[in-house]
Design an enzyme around this catalytic site. Structure first.
Site, PDB file in Angstrom:
ATOM      1  N   ASN A 280     -72.814  25.982 -66.971  1.00 43.81           N
ATOM      2  CA  ASN A 280     -73.378  24.685 -66.588  1.00 43.81           C
ATOM      3  C   ASN A 280     -74.391  24.909 -65.459  1.00 43.81           C
ATOM      4  OD1 ASN A 280     -73.750  22.249 -65.099  1.00 43.81           O
ATOM      5  ND2 ASN A 280     -71.995  21.370 -66.138  1.00 43.81           N
TER       6      ASN A 280
ATOM      7  N   HIS B 278     -76.285  22.376 -61.285  1.00 42.50           N
ATOM      8  CA  HIS B 278     -76.442  22.534 -59.836  1.00 42.50           C
ATOM      9  C   HIS B 278     -77.745  23.217 -59.442  1.00 42.50           C
ATOM     10  CE1 HIS B 278     -72.808  20.661 -58.931  1.00 42.50           C
ATOM     11  NE2 HIS B 278     -71.986  21.659 -59.144  1.00 42.50           N
TER      12      HIS B 278
ATOM     13  N   HIS C  94     -75.815  18.177 -68.070  1.00 45.40           N
ATOM     14  CA  HIS C  94     -75.328  16.797 -68.099  1.00 45.40           C
ATOM     15  C   HIS C  94     -76.424  15.882 -67.560  1.00 45.40           C
ATOM     16  CE1 HIS C  94     -71.995  13.844 -66.469  1.00 45.40           C
ATOM     17  NE2 HIS C  94     -72.870  13.244 -67.240  1.00 45.40           N
TER      18      HIS C  94
ATOM     19  N   ARG D  94     -77.245  12.598 -66.317  1.00 46.83           N
ATOM     20  CA  ARG D  94     -76.513  11.415 -65.833  1.00 46.83           C
ATOM     21  C   ARG D  94     -77.426  10.198 -65.833  1.00 46.83           C
ATOM     22  NH1 ARG D  94     -71.917  11.406 -62.672  1.00 46.83           N
ATOM     23  NH2 ARG D  94     -70.801  13.375 -62.658  1.00 46.83           N
TER      24      ARG D  94
ATOM     25  N   ARG E 173     -79.277  12.454 -61.265  1.00 43.60           N
ATOM     26  CA  ARG E 173     -79.160  13.131 -59.963  1.00 43.60           C
ATOM     27  C   ARG E 173     -79.451  14.630 -60.041  1.00 43.60           C
ATOM     28  NH1 ARG E 173     -72.717  12.688 -58.889  1.00 43.60           N
ATOM     29  NH2 ARG E 173     -73.147  10.512 -59.325  1.00 43.60           N
TER      30      ARG E 173
ATOM     31  N   GLU F  48     -73.915  17.288 -72.133  1.00 45.66           N
ATOM     32  CA  GLU F  48     -72.874  16.356 -71.665  1.00 45.66           C
ATOM     33  C   GLU F  48     -73.512  14.998 -71.409  1.00 45.66           C
ATOM     34  OE1 GLU F  48     -70.105  19.552 -69.203  1.00 45.66           O
ATOM     35  OE2 GLU F  48     -71.051  17.875 -68.160  1.00 45.66           O
TER      36      GLU F  48
ATOM     37  N   THR G 164     -67.600  14.873 -62.269  1.00 48.18           N
ATOM     38  CA  THR G 164     -66.748  14.168 -63.225  1.00 48.18           C
ATOM     39  C   THR G 164     -65.299  14.247 -62.740  1.00 48.18           C
ATOM     40  OG1 THR G 164     -68.264  15.031 -64.886  1.00 48.18           O
ATOM     41  CG2 THR G 164     -66.290  13.941 -65.687  1.00 48.18           C
TER      42      THR G 164
ATOM     43  N   GLU H 201     -62.663  19.109 -75.069  1.00 49.46           N
ATOM     44  CA  GLU H 201     -62.736  20.001 -73.901  1.00 49.46           C
ATOM     45  C   GLU H 201     -61.654  19.511 -72.959  1.00 49.46           C
ATOM     46  OE1 GLU H 201     -66.561  20.859 -72.048  1.00 49.46           O
ATOM     47  OE2 GLU H 201     -65.582  20.966 -70.099  1.00 49.46           O
TER      48      GLU H 201
ATOM     49  N   HIS I 180     -63.894  22.614 -65.996  1.00 54.31           N
ATOM     50  CA  HIS I 180     -63.872  21.911 -64.714  1.00 54.31           C
ATOM     51  C   HIS I 180     -62.997  22.624 -63.685  1.00 54.31           C
ATOM     52  CE1 HIS I 180     -64.659  18.705 -61.933  1.00 54.31           C
ATOM     53  NE2 HIS I 180     -65.517  18.216 -62.801  1.00 54.31           N
TER      54      HIS I 180
HETATM   55  N1  PXP Z   1     -67.029  20.344 -68.125  1.00 55.75           N
HETATM   56  C1  PXP Z   1     -67.410  19.074 -67.834  1.00 55.75           C
HETATM   57  C2  PXP Z   1     -67.208  18.036 -68.871  1.00 55.75           C
HETATM   58  C3  PXP Z   1     -67.999  18.763 -66.593  1.00 55.75           C
HETATM   59  O1  PXP Z   1     -68.357  17.500 -66.332  1.00 55.75           O
HETATM   60  C4  PXP Z   1     -68.204  19.790 -65.669  1.00 55.75           C
HETATM   61  C5  PXP Z   1     -68.844  19.490 -64.338  1.00 55.75           C
HETATM   62  O2  PXP Z   1     -70.147  19.092 -64.520  1.00 55.75           O
HETATM   63  C6  PXP Z   1     -67.806  21.086 -66.019  1.00 55.75           C
HETATM   64  C7  PXP Z   1     -67.203  21.331 -67.245  1.00 55.75           C
HETATM   65  C8  PXP Z   1     -68.003  22.244 -65.083  1.00 55.75           C
HETATM   66  O3  PXP Z   1     -67.202  22.062 -63.977  1.00 55.75           O
HETATM   67  P1  PXP Z   1     -67.370  23.012 -62.714  1.00 55.75           P
HETATM   68  O4  PXP Z   1     -68.747  22.732 -62.175  1.00 55.75           O
HETATM   69  O5  PXP Z   1     -66.272  22.580 -61.797  1.00 55.75           O
HETATM   70  O6  PXP Z   1     -67.241  24.413 -63.198  1.00 55.75           O
END
Ligand code: PXP
Length: 249
Positions: free
Chosen positions: A7, A10, A50, A52, A56, A77, A108, A158, A197
């Site tokens: 992901n 960030h 993702h 949003r 953001r 996402e 999330t 997931e 997550h």
């Molecule tokens: N899966 C989903 C559905 C998420 O919303 C996120 C966070 O954006 C992640 C995985 C990844 O989570 P983390 O950034 O804590 O690794």
């Protein structure tokens, strides 16, 4: 073998911190496409982004740019809203993961309430599948949510690992127990099972007890490590840590 979805939201969070109102500046950085390509070099199997409602971090153009430049599957996402369904149909990502979204949250915070929104989510899943995407539901490892996901014909779930990641003491084993039971049930119901997550370099091995997992989606810990090691190396270390997952046992 357990796959790794990286992901990269960030990376865009950092860009937006400086350039949110000046995205046409010649100085805009960091580059989202370069991040996706570095993740691929490090061994990522897919790229998660993702978009949003409040934009953001990444926007539709970022996802389109990554799709053009990087041949890894995109896991898009999104919240189940008309705006996001429109974007997903335009982008036609390989995977769409439906997530809950709350403007106040930092990230999330919990799984989607599929059981409580069966009828509207059934329509979203059907529309996205007809658009060519494989559809996943980001849910807590609860029987009711897993059964509802199968009932509305999602392809995948997931499992939300955030509660496990934040648990201390005895709660940790019980959270793993919930994930084990949830994964078994999803698999029995014919769903493909992913998880994500709060997964990091310290807790990854604990998830080896959860059977049937196909892919982990990991963002924060990889991007954090990348500050000191570089993204390619951070992804490589996570891919290495995931080796040896026993799968079906
Ligand atoms: N899966 C989903 C559905 C998420 O919303 C996120 C966070 O954006 C992640 C995985 C990844 O989570 P983390 O950034 O804590 O690794």
């Amino acid at each position: 073998m357990l796959k790794l979805g990286v992901n990269i939201d960030h990376v865009a969070t950092l860009r937006q911190a400086r350039y949110a109102t000046m995205l046409d500046s010649p100085n805009v950085e960091p580059d989202i496409v370069a991040a996706a390509l570095a993740a691929k070099e490090g061994g990522a199997d897919s790229i998660t982004m993702h978009v949003r409602g409040d934009r953001r971090h990444v926007g539709e153009e970022d996802v389109a740019g990554v799709k053009r430049a990087c041949d890894l599957p995109i896991n898009f996402e999104m919240a189940s809203t008309a705006e996001m369904v429109g974007i997903a149909l335009r982008l036609a990502p390989d995977f769409v993961c439906l997530v809950p979204e709350n403007r106040q949250e930092i990230t999330t915070e919990g799984g989607l309430d599929v059981a409580g929104q069966r009828e509207s989510l059934r329509v979203t899943v059907d529309t996205l599948r007809r658009g060519g995407s494989t559809v996943s539901m980001f849910i807590d490892p609860d029987k009711e949510q897993i059964q509802a996901s199968a009932e509305i014909k999602a392809d995948m779930i997931e499992l939300h690992t955030g509660c496990f990641a934040n648990a201390t003491g005895d709660r940790r084993a019980s959270e793993i127990g919930r994930l084990v039971a949830g994964s078994r049930l999803g698999h029995e119901l014919g769903l493909r099972v992913n998880a994500g997550h709060g997964i990091n370099y310290r807790n990854i091995k604990e998830l080896f007890d959860v059977p049937h997992l196909l892919e982990l989606n990991i963002g924060h810990s990889i991007i954090s490590r990348a500050i000191t090691t570089g993204l390619e190396q951070a992804v490589r270390e996570m891919a290495e840590a995931m080796k040896g997952y026993p799968g079906e046992s």
